[in-house]
Design a protein around this motif. Structure first.
Motif, PDB file in Angstrom:
ATOM      1  N   ASP A 103       0.831  -1.207   0.000  1.00  0.00           N
ATOM      2  CA  ASP A 103       0.000   0.000   0.000  1.00  0.00           C
ATOM      3  C   ASP A 103       0.864   1.255   0.000  1.00  0.00           C
ATOM      4  O   ASP A 103       0.612   2.206  -0.755  1.00  0.00           O
ATOM      5  CB  ASP A 103      -0.920  -0.014   1.226  1.00  0.00           C
ATOM      6  N   ARG A 104       1.910   1.264   0.837  1.00  0.00           N
ATOM      7  CA  ARG A 104       2.774   2.454   0.902  1.00  0.00           C
ATOM      8  C   ARG A 104       3.574   2.627  -0.384  1.00  0.00           C
ATOM      9  O   ARG A 104       3.776   3.738  -0.871  1.00  0.00           O
ATOM     10  CB  ARG A 104       3.728   2.350   2.094  1.00  0.00           C
ATOM     11  N   MET A 105       4.039   1.523  -0.973  1.00  0.00           N
ATOM     12  CA  MET A 105       4.768   1.604  -2.236  1.00  0.00           C
ATOM     13  C   MET A 105       3.874   2.179  -3.330  1.00  0.00           C
ATOM     14  O   MET A 105       4.294   3.028  -4.124  1.00  0.00           O
ATOM     15  CB  MET A 105       5.265   0.219  -2.632  1.00  0.00           C
ATOM     16  N   SER A 106       2.628   1.720  -3.370  1.00  0.00           N
ATOM     17  CA  SER A 106       1.681   2.227  -4.364  1.00  0.00           C
ATOM     18  C   SER A 106       1.428   3.712  -4.164  1.00  0.00           C
ATOM     19  O   SER A 106       1.319   4.474  -5.136  1.00  0.00           O
ATOM     20  CB  SER A 106       0.356   1.455  -4.275  1.00  0.00           C
ATOM     21  N   ALA A 107       1.332   4.141  -2.900  1.00  0.00           N
ATOM     22  CA  ALA A 107       1.083   5.551  -2.611  1.00  0.00           C
ATOM     23  C   ALA A 107       2.253   6.429  -3.062  1.00  0.00           C
ATOM     24  O   ALA A 107       2.054   7.521  -3.602  1.00  0.00           O
ATOM     25  CB  ALA A 107       0.823   5.735  -1.114  1.00  0.00           C
ATOM     26  N   VAL A 108       3.471   5.950  -2.857  1.00  0.00           N
ATOM     27  CA  VAL A 108       4.652   6.710  -3.280  1.00  0.00           C
ATOM     28  C   VAL A 108       4.680   6.837  -4.806  1.00  0.00           C
ATOM     29  O   VAL A 108       4.917   7.917  -5.360  1.00  0.00           O
ATOM     30  CB  VAL A 108       5.945   6.032  -2.772  1.00  0.00           C
ATOM     31  N   LEU A 109       4.420   5.735  -5.506  1.00  0.00           N
ATOM     32  CA  LEU A 109       4.473   5.755  -6.963  1.00  0.00           C
ATOM     33  C   LEU A 109       3.314   6.524  -7.569  1.00  0.00           C
ATOM     34  O   LEU A 109       3.415   7.034  -8.689  1.00  0.00           O
ATOM     35  CB  LEU A 109       4.494   4.328  -7.511  1.00  0.00           C
ATOM     36  N   ALA A 110       2.202   6.634  -6.826  1.00  0.00           N
ATOM     37  CA  ALA A 110       1.052   7.379  -7.337  1.00  0.00           C
ATOM     38  C   ALA A 110       1.382   8.852  -7.547  1.00  0.00           C
ATOM     39  O   ALA A 110       0.717   9.544  -8.327  1.00  0.00           O
ATOM     40  CB  ALA A 110      -0.130   7.238  -6.376  1.00  0.00           C
ATOM     41  N   ASP A 164       5.093   9.343 -12.365  1.00  0.00           N
ATOM     42  CA  ASP A 164       4.571   8.803 -13.620  1.00  0.00           C
ATOM     43  C   ASP A 164       4.732   7.289 -13.708  1.00  0.00           C
ATOM     44  O   ASP A 164       4.420   6.689 -14.738  1.00  0.00           O
ATOM     45  CB  ASP A 164       5.296   9.449 -14.808  1.00  0.00           C
ATOM     46  N   TYR A 165       5.203   6.686 -12.637  1.00  0.00           N
ATOM     47  CA  TYR A 165       5.482   5.246 -12.649  1.00  0.00           C
ATOM     48  C   TYR A 165       4.294   4.444 -12.114  1.00  0.00           C
ATOM     49  O   TYR A 165       3.536   4.903 -11.263  1.00  0.00           O
ATOM     50  CB  TYR A 165       6.716   4.930 -11.810  1.00  0.00           C
ATOM     51  N   ALA A 166       4.178   3.249 -12.618  1.00  0.00           N
ATOM     52  CA  ALA A 166       3.215   2.276 -12.105  1.00  0.00           C
ATOM     53  C   ALA A 166       3.993   1.115 -11.502  1.00  0.00           C
ATOM     54  O   ALA A 166       5.206   0.984 -11.693  1.00  0.00           O
ATOM     55  CB  ALA A 166       2.294   1.784 -13.217  1.00  0.00           C
ATOM     56  N   ILE A 167       3.288   0.260 -10.752  1.00  0.00           N
ATOM     57  CA  ILE A 167       3.943  -0.834 -10.044  1.00  0.00           C
ATOM     58  C   ILE A 167       3.545  -2.172 -10.666  1.00  0.00           C
ATOM     59  O   ILE A 167       2.393  -2.356 -11.079  1.00  0.00           O
ATOM     60  CB  ILE A 167       3.572  -0.793  -8.538  1.00  0.00           C
ATOM     61  N   ALA A 168       4.500  -3.077 -10.766  1.00  0.00           N
ATOM     62  CA  ALA A 168       4.251  -4.434 -11.263  1.00  0.00           C
ATOM     63  C   ALA A 168       4.742  -5.403 -10.191  1.00  0.00           C
ATOM     64  O   ALA A 168       5.934  -5.458  -9.901  1.00  0.00           O
ATOM     65  CB  ALA A 168       4.980  -4.674 -12.579  1.00  0.00           C
ATOM     66  N   VAL A 169       3.814  -6.161  -9.606  1.00  0.00           N
ATOM     67  CA  VAL A 169       4.125  -7.040  -8.476  1.00  0.00           C
ATOM     68  C   VAL A 169       4.324  -8.468  -8.961  1.00  0.00           C
ATOM     69  O   VAL A 169       3.517  -8.996  -9.732  1.00  0.00           O
ATOM     70  CB  VAL A 169       3.008  -6.998  -7.417  1.00  0.00           C
ATOM     71  N   THR A 170       5.411  -9.089  -8.522  1.00  0.00           N
ATOM     72  CA  THR A 170       5.705 -10.473  -8.886  1.00  0.00           C
ATOM     73  C   THR A 170       6.060 -11.271  -7.638  1.00  0.00           C
ATOM     74  O   THR A 170       6.861 -10.817  -6.811  1.00  0.00           O
ATOM     75  CB  THR A 170       6.897 -10.535  -9.867  1.00  0.00           C
TER      76      THR A 170
END
Length: 204
Positions: free
Chosen positions: A36-43, A46-52
């Motif tokens: 959740d915090r990683m997504s908030a930082v990237l929001a 201009d970057y999006a997150i890809a989780v693996t």
């Protein structure tokens, strides 16, 4: 109303505007909070997150191929004990120049990392308990963690108890749910006296 095609743009620039987050996706409120915090930082970028779930790939396939199938501009490997070493060994034709940073309690010295020192954290927690007059401290941990395998928190607990002249006491649970933890504690208390304090393996 023209919108550039992201795949074509990535081919032209060599940049995907994606950050890869490698982590174990097994249930954990802690992991969910990190995501959740990683997504908030990237929001805010201009970057999006890809989780693996890279550990799952490595466990079943012993290969980085699936983990690297999504092109990203950089990778953050969170609490992945084997991914950093595996990535460092990966052929550069496959990994390219993608930077990887390990983060959390498990990392590889073969890559850059921001590590959590579990041993020092436990020493501080035990010191806090001792200063509060609590000498009879039991270690509350998931039972699948074997006591004969090196583990930073357990090792620091044993050392702290020895330094205080006390015998360590272990309370295993069968899993991470509240019900399993409650059952483990009840089984322990059915045979032993109540400890003055509990040191818990993690928040779960």
């Amino acid at each position: 109303g023209y919108v550039p095609n992201a795949a074509a743009k990535a081919l032209l620039t060599g940049r995907t505007q994606l950050v890869g987050l490698w982590m174990c996706l097994g249930y954990s409120r802690y992991r969910a909070h990190v995501l959740d915090r990683m997504s908030a930082v990237l929001a805010e970028t201009d970057y999006a997150i890809a989780v693996t779930d890279v550990e799952e790939d490595l466990f079943w396939r012993h290969s980085m191929a699936r983990a690297l199938r999504i092109g990203v501009d950089g990778i953050i490997a969170f609490d992945t004990p084997t991914a950093g070493d595996a990535f460092a060994r990966t052929d550069k034709n496959q990994a390219g120049t993608t930077p990887l940073v390990g983060m959390g309690a498990f990392w590889s010295k073969a890559t850059s990392y921001v590590g959590v020192d579990l041993g020092t954290g436990l020493e501080a927690a035990m010191r806090h308990l001792f200063e509060g007059g609590h000498r009879d401290v039991a270690y509350f941990y998931p039972g699948e963690r074997q006591l004969n395998v090196p583990e930073a928190r357990r090792d620091a607990y044993v050392a702290a108890m020895a330094g205080a002249g006390r015998e360590p006491s272990f309370i295993p649970t069968s899993g991470l749910t509240v019900a399993e933890a409650t059952r483990g504690l009840r089984d322990y208390l059915a045979e032993r006296s109540v400890p003055r304090a509990l040191f818990c393996f993690n928040d779960e």
